[in-house]
Enzyme design. Sequence first.
Site, PDB file in Angstrom:
ATOM      1  CD1 TRP A  42       0.716  -0.232   3.062  1.00  0.00           C
ATOM      2  CD2 TRP A  42      -0.907   1.109   3.635  1.00  0.00           C
ATOM      3  NE1 TRP A  42       1.003   0.114   4.421  1.00  0.00           N
ATOM      4  CE2 TRP A  42      -0.136   1.108   4.638  1.00  0.00           C
ATOM      5  CE3 TRP A  42      -2.083   1.960   3.677  1.00  0.00           C
ATOM      6  CZ2 TRP A  42      -0.274   1.869   5.931  1.00  0.00           C
ATOM      7  CZ3 TRP A  42      -2.374   2.550   4.956  1.00  0.00           C
ATOM      8  CH2 TRP A  42      -1.403   2.620   5.826  1.00  0.00           C
ATOM      9  CG  ASP A  43       4.844   1.049   1.537  1.00  0.00           C
ATOM     10  OD1 ASP A  43       3.771  -0.228   1.778  1.00  0.00           O
ATOM     11  OD2 ASP A  43       6.002   0.836   2.072  1.00  0.00           O
ATOM     12  CD  GLU A  79       2.680  -4.224   9.105  1.00  0.00           C
ATOM     13  OE1 GLU A  79       3.659  -3.842   9.509  1.00  0.00           O
ATOM     14  OE2 GLU A  79       2.334  -4.085   7.842  1.00  0.00           O
ATOM     15  CE  LYS A 137       5.739  -2.030  11.470  1.00  0.00           C
ATOM     16  NZ  LYS A 137       5.840  -3.257  10.969  1.00  0.00           N
ATOM     17  CD  GLN A 138       2.371   1.799   9.788  1.00  0.00           C
ATOM     18  OE1 GLN A 138       3.250   0.520  10.067  1.00  0.00           O
ATOM     19  NE2 GLN A 138       2.169   1.896   8.414  1.00  0.00           N
TER      20      GLN A 138
END
Length: 995
Positions: A576-577, A714, A811-812
């Site tokens: 998806w980056d 994740e 994580k993000q």
Amino acid sequence: MGRHDLPDITAAAVVFDWDGTAVPDRHSSAGAVRRRVERLCSLGVHVAVVSGTHVQNVDGQLRARPSGPGRLLLATNRGSELFEVEPGGPVLRERRWASPLEDAGLDKAAADLRQQLSAVGLHTDVVTRLNRRKIDLIPDPDWADPPKARLTELLVAVTRRLADAGLADLKDVVCRATSAAVGAGLADPRVTSDAKHVEIGLTDKSDAMRRLLRELWQVGVGPGLVIVVGDEFGSLGGAAGSDSFLLVSRARRATVVSVGAEPCGVPPGVTHLAGGPATFLALLDDQLARHRHRRVPGVDRDERWTITQAGDDPVRLRVLETLFTLGAGGLAVRGALDAPSVPVLRAAGVYHQQGSAQRLLPGPDWTHVRLRPRPKEVVQVLDLRTGVLLREERELADVGRPVRSLRFVSAARPGTMGLRVEAAAHRLAPGTVFRAPEGLPMAQGRVGGQRWARVASDLGGGMGAVAQQAVSQDGDLRCVERLVVVTSHRRRQPDLGLDAASDAVRHGFSPLLAAHRAAWARRWSSAGASLPDDPQLERALRFALFHLWGAIADADELAVGARGLSGPGYSGHVFWDADVFVLPAVATIDPAAARAMVRYRLHRLDPARARARAEGRHGARFPWESAASGDDVTPPTVRFGAEPTPVMSGRQEEHITAAVAWGVLREAAWGGRRLQPGSAELALLRDTARYWVSRCTVDADGAAHITGVVGPDEYHEAVDDNAFTNVMARWNLRAAAAAVSRRAASPDEARSWLALADALVDGLDASTGLYEQFRGYHALAPVLAADLAAPPYAADVLFGRQRIAATQVIKQPDVLMLHHLVPDEVAAGSLLPNLAYYGPRTSHGSSLSPAIMASLLARAGSPDEALSFLRMAAQIDLADAHGMSAAGLHLAAMGGAWQAVLMGFLGARVRSGTLLIDPVLPADWGSFEVRFRCLGHQLRVRVDRQSTEVNVEGRLRVGVGRRPPRSVTGTFVVDTTVGRRDSSRRGAEEAPCRT
Ligand code: IFM
């Protein structure tokens, strides 16, 4: 004077004074100069003459008619005119016209000076020229047109005349002339002297020099690549020598040479060779010889545009290999030194091997030359502005001349690449051109003088390369030149680029390099950021854009892997980056490449449908990791230490499906394109919506759920009702319902999408505006990221997956990613509470994380905090912040950083064909400027504390701040003082348009 006295630089441009430098006087033959100038231009070297006289004098003598690719420019009339010489002769590019008031001022100043001089008994004449008046201090037939060779004699004669009149020296007259000019109302008079005259003018050679440097900059030639030659840099009778005006501050990296007598010496930084026009011709000959001998060209070492690294630490060198990757047209060459450890050449979309082992096929390595002894320590300079990598050995006493090399991957002719290496002859053996990538067979051979090599993929595709190698000797130096043409194909063996290679050889290395530099210069004029108060960040952002450009191409389709083409990380798989981090950035710098990225997804709609079917669902489910076919190639396990750990992303990171749909719509919106009925884009929107329909479960209360997923965070697997996944699915359903035509989906089906969208739970607590990341998240151990370590850190690696999964450390951005991607799908006013809540819980264990925080904090009105995240994002590879850069660049962080600038700090949005901007400035920046493409237009926006200046090429609807959008063209300025709200002096709509 020998060749070794001449500057050790293979320049891209030569700028020189005419009379006294190139020719002894205005009457001598200039045939020798003409031949050299035409030859230099044919090699792609740009040549410019600067002269006080008019164009007919210079062109009449020079009569050069170069046919390019180097340009010949004539800056005449002491900085008032610029001509470009075309086959038919000089063509005026720019002329400064004096206003009637200025002309009157010049006349008055000259008359005043003449009167003053006459009052002390000095008879003078006045000669009128364009934008200046020349006061002849020695109107004596003996000195009517003195050649430069008589300069010292002339100076003595003039000084004697001045002394007889009681005047101190030339400087005295220059001062009087300046006062007379100011007294005559001239705001910025330029007073110069060539000993015979004192000239009062509106321009001087500094104007010519600045203009020429601008012209050269636009073709990728910075001042450090320019040799400037004159004969009067030192003072003359106390007055500044006429060529000293060439020493403008922008020229400070130029190599400056005087061939004049310079009776009073030369200023610092000027190399005095003397010898007049003969030395000048020797200098041109030396430049020509350097091209003939295939010497390594120079690089403009501009700190704002170059990344310079020295050292021989093998670990760092692996990182530098990544950082110094050069790419264009979907091909890239990793910046490996002479002993590469990982594949060097890769092509976008050309994969090898099956299943999750699938990786980008390594192509033939053409960069290796044999050097003995090997350089111990190398300084490497990556020039972001012109896309070249220079290497220079720190000079080693025992082996004489240092090794130098320069390579480029042409941005002007995709597939063409060049390398030059020079070293002491006994150290450098050109060797075989091609080396097989490790573990793969490589076919090779020769056709005529060309060598070729091929590497085949077991998936049917392959890469081919054709090279022409030439070796020459320049004294004790050996020079090796390679011109290479690389071809690739995803599904079959590519044709070898034999014709293209012959064509490249016909053009030659230097002209190819000149075209490459110019292509990069065009890129930078269309996109980039200038941060005058933050040079380090400015360069880091340029580094990010440089590598985004290096990973993309205007192709039939374009697979952009998480690490681009720069290293083996993630095997070149597409995440998806590509869709939500890279694509939105690419859409603003190269819309055609953004479309190619979208086509990569569209061409893989069938495998996405097949997967949905295989899982008993409808529509299309896109794979978490995608490569050649579009089947899921996510590895089932990774090694965390000794133990293989299952990777759940392939099965559970389903948000990718909505991300793909989002990317498709984003590209269309930013490109200003309407999706056509029956288009593949609409089919993708429809089928992703259908997927979500079949994926959701509706409970007895009518609420819809998506269970067993992994969100962007994740660290928490198999969660239910991940807010990000659910809201993205909701967005997908609504977007499809709005876009898909009756033919593609029945009104009933579209209505059912909307109903399901409304039923999807999203974890919002309406009283606080807070979203729960997934069901049960709030009940996890309330640990903040900083409780464990100082972010950024990989919490799962450091503290164990199980342990972190039991905490609220993430994580993000997960919930926050919604505020970045689909702000209209989240509750109004929910950005601040979610930033306040999730910000401290984020470990930034992913390189994708900081850029999104930067963007959101800027939108949330915290530009200073945003800036520190932007700095973090921009340094991820430069500082190897995650210790993973040896495996390749983090392209999502780069795309994210550019998004943070445009969507965060500038606040750019596209709504219904209108560009909206709402800029914010951190305290550290007094201003910033961005250039980008949007809705088919080229834009430049400059923001400072008082105003926002927008320049649009063409006509576009633009809204600034809260002002109603207006259709505008050219430049308009909006007062955006104090929070940029409603304090306009004049709105965009009233502001005069400067086109
Ligand atoms: O896509 C990302 C993911 O969000 C975090 N782990 C790395 C992947 C590839 O960059």
